[in-house]
Design a protein around this motif. Structure first.
Motif, PDB file in Angstrom:
ATOM      1  N   PRO A 168       1.790   6.489   9.122  1.00 22.80           N
ATOM      2  CA  PRO A 168       0.965   6.867   7.964  1.00 22.80           C
ATOM      3  C   PRO A 168       1.160   8.351   7.660  1.00 22.80           C
ATOM      4  O   PRO A 168       1.358   9.156   8.578  1.00 22.80           O
ATOM      5  CB  PRO A 168      -0.458   6.581   8.444  1.00 22.80           C
ATOM      6  CG  PRO A 168      -0.385   6.751   9.929  1.00 22.80           C
ATOM      7  CD  PRO A 168       0.984   6.279  10.345  1.00 22.80           C
ATOM      8  N   VAL A 169       1.142   8.733   6.373  1.00 22.14           N
ATOM      9  CA  VAL A 169       1.335  10.130   6.001  1.00 22.14           C
ATOM     10  C   VAL A 169       0.417  10.496   4.843  1.00 22.14           C
ATOM     11  O   VAL A 169      -0.091   9.627   4.132  1.00 22.14           O
ATOM     12  CB  VAL A 169       2.792  10.419   5.578  1.00 22.14           C
ATOM     13  CG1 VAL A 169       3.750  10.297   6.744  1.00 22.14           C
ATOM     14  CG2 VAL A 169       3.214   9.511   4.432  1.00 22.14           C
ATOM     15  N   ASN A 170       0.212  11.792   4.667  1.00 25.69           N
ATOM     16  CA  ASN A 170      -0.440  12.315   3.471  1.00 25.69           C
ATOM     17  C   ASN A 170       0.662  12.513   2.434  1.00 25.69           C
ATOM     18  O   ASN A 170       1.501  13.409   2.570  1.00 25.69           O
ATOM     19  CB  ASN A 170      -1.138  13.642   3.783  1.00 25.69           C
ATOM     20  CG  ASN A 170      -1.925  14.174   2.590  1.00 25.69           C
ATOM     21  OD1 ASN A 170      -1.544  13.964   1.429  1.00 25.69           O
ATOM     22  ND2 ASN A 170      -3.013  14.855   2.861  1.00 25.69           N
ATOM     23  N   THR A 184      12.595  -3.410   6.267  1.00 20.39           N
ATOM     24  CA  THR A 184      11.217  -3.092   6.649  1.00 20.39           C
ATOM     25  C   THR A 184      10.392  -2.802   5.403  1.00 20.39           C
ATOM     26  O   THR A 184      10.756  -1.930   4.602  1.00 20.39           O
ATOM     27  CB  THR A 184      11.162  -1.868   7.583  1.00 20.39           C
ATOM     28  OG1 THR A 184      11.887  -2.152   8.774  1.00 20.39           O
ATOM     29  CG2 THR A 184       9.723  -1.510   7.937  1.00 20.39           C
ATOM     30  N   LEU A 185       9.291  -3.528   5.215  1.00 23.89           N
ATOM     31  CA  LEU A 185       8.437  -3.338   4.047  1.00 23.89           C
ATOM     32  C   LEU A 185       7.442  -2.214   4.287  1.00 23.89           C
ATOM     33  O   LEU A 185       6.828  -2.130   5.355  1.00 23.89           O
ATOM     34  CB  LEU A 185       7.693  -4.634   3.724  1.00 23.89           C
ATOM     35  CG  LEU A 185       8.538  -5.797   3.215  1.00 23.89           C
ATOM     36  CD1 LEU A 185       7.674  -7.045   3.038  1.00 23.89           C
ATOM     37  CD2 LEU A 185       9.209  -5.447   1.883  1.00 23.89           C
ATOM     38  N   LEU A 186       7.269  -1.369   3.274  1.00 21.72           N
ATOM     39  CA  LEU A 186       6.302  -0.273   3.350  1.00 21.72           C
ATOM     40  C   LEU A 186       5.117  -0.549   2.429  1.00 21.72           C
ATOM     41  O   LEU A 186       5.257  -1.167   1.371  1.00 21.72           O
ATOM     42  CB  LEU A 186       6.939   1.056   2.921  1.00 21.72           C
ATOM     43  CG  LEU A 186       7.966   1.710   3.842  1.00 21.72           C
ATOM     44  CD1 LEU A 186       8.329   3.088   3.297  1.00 21.72           C
ATOM     45  CD2 LEU A 186       7.433   1.824   5.257  1.00 21.72           C
ATOM     46  N   LYS A 187       3.960  -0.062   2.850  1.00 19.03           N
ATOM     47  CA  LYS A 187       2.766  -0.060   2.019  1.00 19.03           C
ATOM     48  C   LYS A 187       2.526   1.375   1.543  1.00 19.03           C
ATOM     49  O   LYS A 187       3.051   2.315   2.131  1.00 19.03           O
ATOM     50  CB  LYS A 187       1.564  -0.562   2.821  1.00 19.03           C
ATOM     51  CG  LYS A 187       1.682  -1.992   3.299  1.00 19.03           C
ATOM     52  CD  LYS A 187       0.455  -2.400   4.111  1.00 19.03           C
ATOM     53  CE  LYS A 187       0.576  -3.827   4.605  1.00 19.03           C
ATOM     54  NZ  LYS A 187      -0.597  -4.228   5.425  1.00 19.03           N
ATOM     55  N   PRO A 188       1.730   1.549   0.482  1.00 17.09           N
ATOM     56  CA  PRO A 188       1.437   2.904   0.015  1.00 17.09           C
ATOM     57  C   PRO A 188       0.887   3.782   1.133  1.00 17.09           C
ATOM     58  O   PRO A 188       0.157   3.313   2.007  1.00 17.09           O
ATOM     59  CB  PRO A 188       0.399   2.677  -1.093  1.00 17.09           C
ATOM     60  CG  PRO A 188       0.740   1.321  -1.620  1.00 17.09           C
ATOM     61  CD  PRO A 188       1.151   0.531  -0.408  1.00 17.09           C
ATOM     62  N   LYS A 189       1.280   5.053   1.125  1.00 14.61           N
ATOM     63  CA  LYS A 189       0.886   6.068   2.102  1.00 14.61           C
ATOM     64  C   LYS A 189       1.529   5.837   3.466  1.00 14.61           C
ATOM     65  O   LYS A 189       1.038   6.318   4.476  1.00 14.61           O
ATOM     66  CB  LYS A 189      -0.636   6.166   2.229  1.00 14.61           C
ATOM     67  CG  LYS A 189      -1.339   6.561   0.944  1.00 14.61           C
ATOM     68  CD  LYS A 189      -2.830   6.702   1.148  1.00 14.61           C
ATOM     69  CE  LYS A 189      -3.517   7.084  -0.163  1.00 14.61           C
ATOM     70  NZ  LYS A 189      -4.973   7.248   0.012  1.00 14.61           N
ATOM     71  N   THR A 227       9.101   7.697   1.774  1.00 13.12           N
ATOM     72  CA  THR A 227       7.643   7.704   1.670  1.00 13.12           C
ATOM     73  C   THR A 227       7.210   6.977   0.411  1.00 13.12           C
ATOM     74  O   THR A 227       7.684   7.287  -0.691  1.00 13.12           O
ATOM     75  CB  THR A 227       7.108   9.148   1.627  1.00 13.12           C
ATOM     76  OG1 THR A 227       7.626   9.879   2.746  1.00 13.12           O
ATOM     77  CG2 THR A 227       5.587   9.158   1.672  1.00 13.12           C
ATOM     78  N   LEU A 228       6.307   6.023   0.565  1.00  7.90           N
ATOM     79  CA  LEU A 228       5.847   5.226  -0.563  1.00  7.90           C
ATOM     80  C   LEU A 228       4.505   5.739  -1.072  1.00  7.90           C
ATOM     81  O   LEU A 228       3.547   5.876  -0.298  1.00  7.90           O
ATOM     82  CB  LEU A 228       5.711   3.757  -0.145  1.00  7.90           C
ATOM     83  CG  LEU A 228       5.278   2.786  -1.244  1.00  7.90           C
ATOM     84  CD1 LEU A 228       6.314   2.731  -2.360  1.00  7.90           C
ATOM     85  CD2 LEU A 228       5.040   1.406  -0.669  1.00  7.90           C
TER      86      LEU A 228
END
Length: 381
Positions: free
Chosen positions: A295-297, A276-281, A265-266
């Protein structure tokens, strides 16, 4: 009525308020809620309190502190927090739980048997030569000086590595920090990266990054990272069937073998998870050889690091795995159907296990019995 997810968020903010950890943005969030709502009370977490009077005293002391040192900012909080004092125990100590219909259930909980204290800051450090050092709450102790690194414990109880001039040998030497069930720990690596290690986890790392072209560490279990920026030496985390590459960012990796896949989780920055690139959240779920991004909290994900349990439509089976790790207990379910019951809520994790079980019983969905070091989850009669 305020939505369940909003109540959970506000309970979390109240928890952080009592600790004095609200950011400016979070203060504004609370101010806005109280300016729009004055009829519905907010329950404040009991936070270490043993009884109602102590809980009230904690709240009033915190309010008095705010008034004395930050008078210009406290009045928007005063109305809602002070009002909350009188309804804290309307639905059990320090907690609201919701069933699937989002309605609170008021019910007396009963937990039989002995009690078990929460986990603590403790770990075992294994040196390159195989020697082990048990780390407890002792602070300001110089532990060792070897392989180009000086290792100390600071006033916060964190293990701190100071990188010295590397030895002539180019061979990397590794230390391993390990937590058992009921333990957690923090370490500041030689490059100033900060790592929080959850229960039943480990991190293996070089004691000196100076002679290497990258900063590669290995983890099992769960860890949260705040990585120091270094454009020349990428930071890489190896876990079960996964490689995460970063250059300076905040992220969490959950790689317990009893969980469904490895979850990365970023929170901020960017990371590469097996290409695989992640973005924030965003969270990457690595399972069955594939990567799925959702997407996550992020506050749900890192609640363990911040000192509380936070559940949102989470199954009882998943919740009890966390309880098992933190309290070093085993869990038995009386029936398979109990495992899929979903719960929502937040509470401090620094309370005896009996209080956690009583709060879970408020749903009326299950009952719990504590026998020695085993929690038996039963059907509600």
């Amino acid at each position: 009525m305020t939505k369940t997810k909003d109540k959970i968020r506000l309970q979390e903010l109240a928890h952080k308020y009592l600790q004095g950890n609200l950011t400016k943005k979070e203060k504004n969030e609370v101010d806005k809620w109280f300016s729009q709502t004055n009829e519905e009370p907010l329950e404040v977490s009991d936070l270490y309190a043993r009884d109602e009077e102590e809980h009230k005293q904690i709240i009033f002391n915190r309010i008095k502190e705010e008034i004395g040192t930050k008078r210009s900012r406290v009045f928007a909080l005063w109305k809602g927090i002070a009002a909350a004092v009188f309804v804290i125990f309307a639905i059990g100590l320090g907690m609201w739980y919701f069933k699937g219909n989002n309605e609170p259930v008021i019910q007396m909980a009963k937990v039989s048997g002995n009690d078990i204290a929460p986990g603590n800051n403790q770990a075992t450090l294994t040196l390159a030569n195989g020697k082990t050092i048990l780390l407890s709450s002792v602070v300001n102790e110089k532990l060792l000086k070897e392989a180009g690194a000086e290792v100390q414990k600071n006033s916060k109880g964190e293990l701190v590595y100071k990188q010295l001039v590397p030895a002539e040998s180019s061979e990397l030497e590794y230390h391993t920090l390990t937590t058992s069930r009921g333990e957690q720990y923090q370490v500041i690596l030689p490059d100033d990266s900060h790592v929080w290690l959850n229960s039943a986890s480990s991190i293996k790392f070089p004691v000196n990054f100076a002679s290497s072209k990258e900063r590669r560490v290995f983890i099992t279990g769960e860890a949260y990272f705040e990585v120091a920026k270094d454009k020349i030496k990428p930071f890489r985390v190896v876990s079960d069937s996964q490689l995460v590459t970063v250059y300076g960012t905040h992220f969490n990796i959950n790689s317990y073998k009893d969980e469904a896949g490895t979850r990365t989780t970023l929170l901020e920055g960017s990371v590469d998870v097996n290409g695989t690139l992640l973005k924030p959240k965003q969270q990457a779920i690595n399972e069955d050889g594939g990567i799925k991004v959702i997407p996550v909290n992020v506050e749900d994900v890192v609640a363990w690091k911040n000192g509380y349990f936070r559940f949102k439509a989470e199954t009882l089976e998943s919740i009890m795995r966390k309880v098992s790790r933190w309290y070093n207990v085993d869990v038995e379910f009386q029936s398979e159907s109990l495992k899929s019951i979903e719960f929502g809520g937040i509470m401090t994790k620094y309370m005896n296990v009996s209080m956690v079980l009583k709060k879970l019983e408020l749903t009326g969905e299950a009952s719990f019995e504590l026998k020695g070091k085993t929690i038996i989850v039963k059907n509600r009669k």
